[in-house]
Scaffold this active site. Structure first.
Site, PDB file in Angstrom:
ATOM      1  N   SER A 132      -2.851  12.872   1.352  1.00  0.00           N
ATOM      2  CA  SER A 132      -2.098  11.671   0.967  1.00  0.00           C
ATOM      3  C   SER A 132      -2.770  11.034  -0.244  1.00  0.00           C
ATOM      4  O   SER A 132      -3.751  10.307  -0.107  1.00  0.00           O
ATOM      5  CB  SER A 132      -2.057  10.687   2.143  1.00  0.00           C
ATOM      6  OG  SER A 132      -1.300  11.216   3.196  1.00  0.00           O
ATOM      7  N   LEU A 133      -2.250  11.314  -1.409  1.00  0.00           N
ATOM      8  CA  LEU A 133      -2.872  10.872  -2.658  1.00  0.00           C
ATOM      9  C   LEU A 133      -2.385   9.470  -3.049  1.00  0.00           C
ATOM     10  O   LEU A 133      -3.155   8.545  -3.206  1.00  0.00           O
ATOM     11  CB  LEU A 133      -2.551  11.894  -3.748  1.00  0.00           C
ATOM     12  CG  LEU A 133      -3.463  11.949  -4.941  1.00  0.00           C
ATOM     13  CD1 LEU A 133      -4.899  12.231  -4.529  1.00  0.00           C
ATOM     14  CD2 LEU A 133      -2.981  13.032  -5.914  1.00  0.00           C
ATOM     15  N   CYS A 187      -4.369   1.557   5.792  1.00  0.00           N
ATOM     16  CA  CYS A 187      -3.673   1.660   4.499  1.00  0.00           C
ATOM     17  C   CYS A 187      -2.608   0.559   4.418  1.00  0.00           C
ATOM     18  O   CYS A 187      -1.927   0.265   5.402  1.00  0.00           O
ATOM     19  CB  CYS A 187      -3.024   3.032   4.364  1.00  0.00           C
ATOM     20  SG  CYS A 187      -4.236   4.366   4.430  1.00  0.00           S
ATOM     21  N   GLY A 197      -2.756   7.962  13.264  1.00  0.00           N
ATOM     22  CA  GLY A 197      -4.145   8.408  13.204  1.00  0.00           C
ATOM     23  C   GLY A 197      -4.496   9.233  11.992  1.00  0.00           C
ATOM     24  O   GLY A 197      -3.631   9.689  11.242  1.00  0.00           O
ATOM     25  N   GLU A 198      -5.799   9.395  11.809  1.00  0.00           N
ATOM     26  CA  GLU A 198      -6.329  10.174  10.698  1.00  0.00           C
ATOM     27  C   GLU A 198      -6.963  11.443  11.291  1.00  0.00           C
ATOM     28  O   GLU A 198      -8.045  11.375  11.884  1.00  0.00           O
ATOM     29  CB  GLU A 198      -7.346   9.314   9.925  1.00  0.00           C
ATOM     30  CG  GLU A 198      -8.168  10.039   8.905  1.00  0.00           C
ATOM     31  CD  GLU A 198      -7.362  10.998   8.043  1.00  0.00           C
ATOM     32  OE1 GLU A 198      -6.347  10.601   7.461  1.00  0.00           O
ATOM     33  OE2 GLU A 198      -7.742  12.187   7.986  1.00  0.00           O
ATOM     34  N   CYS A 248       1.221   1.190   5.481  1.00  0.00           N
ATOM     35  CA  CYS A 248       1.510   1.936   6.704  1.00  0.00           C
ATOM     36  C   CYS A 248       1.439   1.040   7.931  1.00  0.00           C
ATOM     37  O   CYS A 248       0.450   0.332   8.149  1.00  0.00           O
ATOM     38  CB  CYS A 248       0.495   3.078   6.849  1.00  0.00           C
ATOM     39  SG  CYS A 248       0.733   4.052   8.346  1.00  0.00           S
ATOM     40  N   CYS A 304       7.991   8.190   8.333  1.00  0.00           N
ATOM     41  CA  CYS A 304       6.607   8.124   7.875  1.00  0.00           C
ATOM     42  C   CYS A 304       6.181   6.683   7.700  1.00  0.00           C
ATOM     43  O   CYS A 304       6.870   5.902   7.049  1.00  0.00           O
ATOM     44  CB  CYS A 304       6.439   8.787   6.514  1.00  0.00           C
ATOM     45  SG  CYS A 304       6.965  10.466   6.470  1.00  0.00           S
ATOM     46  N   ASN A 364       9.074   3.876   2.756  1.00  0.00           N
ATOM     47  CA  ASN A 364       9.886   3.375   3.866  1.00  0.00           C
ATOM     48  C   ASN A 364       9.417   1.964   4.192  1.00  0.00           C
ATOM     49  O   ASN A 364       8.248   1.775   4.519  1.00  0.00           O
ATOM     50  CB  ASN A 364       9.714   4.257   5.105  1.00  0.00           C
ATOM     51  CG  ASN A 364      10.167   5.680   4.839  1.00  0.00           C
ATOM     52  OD1 ASN A 364      11.193   5.906   4.216  1.00  0.00           O
ATOM     53  ND2 ASN A 364       9.385   6.648   5.288  1.00  0.00           N
ATOM     54  N   CYS A 414      -4.853   3.707  14.350  1.00  0.00           N
ATOM     55  CA  CYS A 414      -5.535   4.301  13.200  1.00  0.00           C
ATOM     56  C   CYS A 414      -6.472   3.276  12.575  1.00  0.00           C
ATOM     57  O   CYS A 414      -6.089   2.119  12.395  1.00  0.00           O
ATOM     58  CB  CYS A 414      -4.510   4.746  12.151  1.00  0.00           C
ATOM     59  SG  CYS A 414      -5.270   5.623  10.755  1.00  0.00           S
ATOM     60  N   GLU A 462       2.716   7.478  19.827  1.00  0.00           N
ATOM     61  CA  GLU A 462       4.062   7.862  19.420  1.00  0.00           C
ATOM     62  C   GLU A 462       4.097   9.316  18.988  1.00  0.00           C
ATOM     63  O   GLU A 462       3.140   9.846  18.416  1.00  0.00           O
ATOM     64  CB  GLU A 462       4.521   6.998  18.242  1.00  0.00           C
ATOM     65  CG  GLU A 462       4.656   5.554  18.627  1.00  0.00           C
ATOM     66  CD  GLU A 462       5.569   4.773  17.694  1.00  0.00           C
ATOM     67  OE1 GLU A 462       5.699   3.574  17.891  1.00  0.00           O
ATOM     68  OE2 GLU A 462       6.154   5.367  16.768  1.00  0.00           O
ATOM     69  N   CYS A 520       6.278  15.606  14.925  1.00  0.00           N
ATOM     70  CA  CYS A 520       5.257  14.846  14.213  1.00  0.00           C
ATOM     71  C   CYS A 520       4.327  14.281  15.277  1.00  0.00           C
ATOM     72  O   CYS A 520       4.744  13.438  16.076  1.00  0.00           O
ATOM     73  CB  CYS A 520       5.945  13.742  13.402  1.00  0.00           C
ATOM     74  SG  CYS A 520       4.805  12.674  12.518  1.00  0.00           S
TER      75      CYS A 520
END
Ligand code: SAH
Length: 340
Positions: free
Chosen positions: A213-214, A117, A160-161, A120, A332, A289, A113, A93, A106
């Site tokens: 991303s904390l 998380c 992805g990371e 997500c 996101c 979201n 990924c 995407e 983006c």
């Protein structure tokens, strides 16, 4: 002997010049090819009208390295989400986010990924492989073509990371900068953080914006949200971020998803501020979201504002980032190979 054909997209001007010469063409055709690939967004060699017709016919099936748009949705706020088919049939995407002054893309850095998380959607869908640099660049060219407008900003915040695919991500940054012509400061790499990788990235001395991303103000909470955090204590992550600033002389952005009742209370804001005091950084607050597989809550306006006020009272620079494309599942955390 049949040599495997490498895609042309992703090659530098020098490499393209070498390639045209290997094909028995004069060196200046390398410059033309470079311009058609990166500025005009050519999808095949056949369409490069400045090339001799006979040569073009010979090269008709030569792989340029472009994806095809498998599906596109347009959200009411004009954000466009694309499902792109890669050469091996896998799908990724990309999202195009227009404003009056900017067109931001983006981009995905991996197919799926592996980080998983909890909040997500991408992480729920599994992982296939890393993307090649040209497959990242292709996403930008595709959005540029679809909007008929220059892309001004790129954020590595799709699937992805990025730090699991550091070499190709850095290669893509260089191509986007040198070949497509987007300023490095207009490129943002976002990571959940991986041991050693932040320092590795710093040592490339890029001028890009760096975001971490904390999402939590202490280690226990972070481990609940981000499984990989078990292997990366918050103190170490923050230490690496301080070193990143030291090495690159560029500030770090911290992303913090606000999950209602979980990490968005005033005492969390104070805890976060204590970690970040005196740190050259900026906090981006992202109201959660919703995704189908998780039952976190999006905090209300008052809770969001209070969290930001507390940070600011403690002298931490913060702003609220409202995601675009929510209605098209393009926001996101919502990217997941789906048509809706
Ligand atoms: N893996 C990288 C790149 C993905 S960026 C990273 O973690 O930074 C995607 C951004 O959107 C990250 O800040 C991510 O934490 C955030 N995000 C993920 N799921 C979300 C959700 N459901 N709501 C809001 N933001 C989300």
């Amino acid at each position: 002997m049949l040599l495997t054909k490498e895609t042309l997209l992703g090659k530098s001007l020098e490499e393209l010049t070498e390639w045209v010469q290997q094909q028995g063409q004069p060196a200046y055709r390398g410059k033309q090819l470079h311009q058609w690939l990166y500025q005009k967004g050519a999808r095949s060699l056949e369409e490069i009208s400045v090339f001799p017709k006979i040569w073009r016919e010979q090269l008709i099936d030569y792989p340029v390295g472009r994806s095809t748009i498998n599906y596109r949705t347009i959200a009411p706020d004009a954000t466009r989400k694309y499902l792109l088919s890669l050469q091996d049939g896998l799908i990724i995407e990309a999202v195009g986010i227009p404003t009056a002054k900017r067109l931001t893309v983006c981009v995905s850095s991996q197919v799926g990924c592996p980080m998983a998380c909890n909040f997500c959607a991408t992480g729920k869908g599994g992982y296939d492989r890393n993307l090649k640099a040209y497959e990242i660049v292709d996403q930008v060219l595709t959005v540029q073509e679809d909007f008929q407008r220059r892309v001004s900003h790129v954020v590595f915040m799709g699937m992805g990371e990025p730090l699991l695919n550091l070499d190709e991500v850095v290669a893509a940054v260089k191509i986007l900068n040198q070949d497509v012509g987007i300023g490095q400061r207009s490129l943002t790499i976002s990571t959940v953080g991986l041991p050693q990788k932040i320092i590795q990235l710093a040592n490339y001395h890029l001028q890009v914006t760096f975001a971490v991303s904390l999402h939590a103000s202490n280690q226990t909470l972070r481990e609940k949200l981000i499984p990989s955090a078990v292997h990366y204590p918050l103190e170490q992550l923050l230490e690496d971020c301080r070193n990143y600033v030291e090495i690159t002389r560029r500030r770090v952005t911290f992303e913090y998803i606000l999950l209602g009742g979980l990490n968005d209370l005033p005492h969390h804001a104070i805890e976060l501020a204590n970690h970040l005091r005196g740190f050259q950084s900026h906090v981006n607050l992202i109201p959660y979201n919703p995704i189908d597989e998780a039952d976190y809550q999006r905090p209300n306006q008052q809770q969001i504002q209070t969290f930001m006020d507390v940070l600011q009272q403690h002298k931490v620079a913060a702003s609220i980032r409202y995601s675009r494309g929510l209605e098209a599942n393009a926001a996101c955390g919502q990217l997941r190979f789906s048509h809706s």
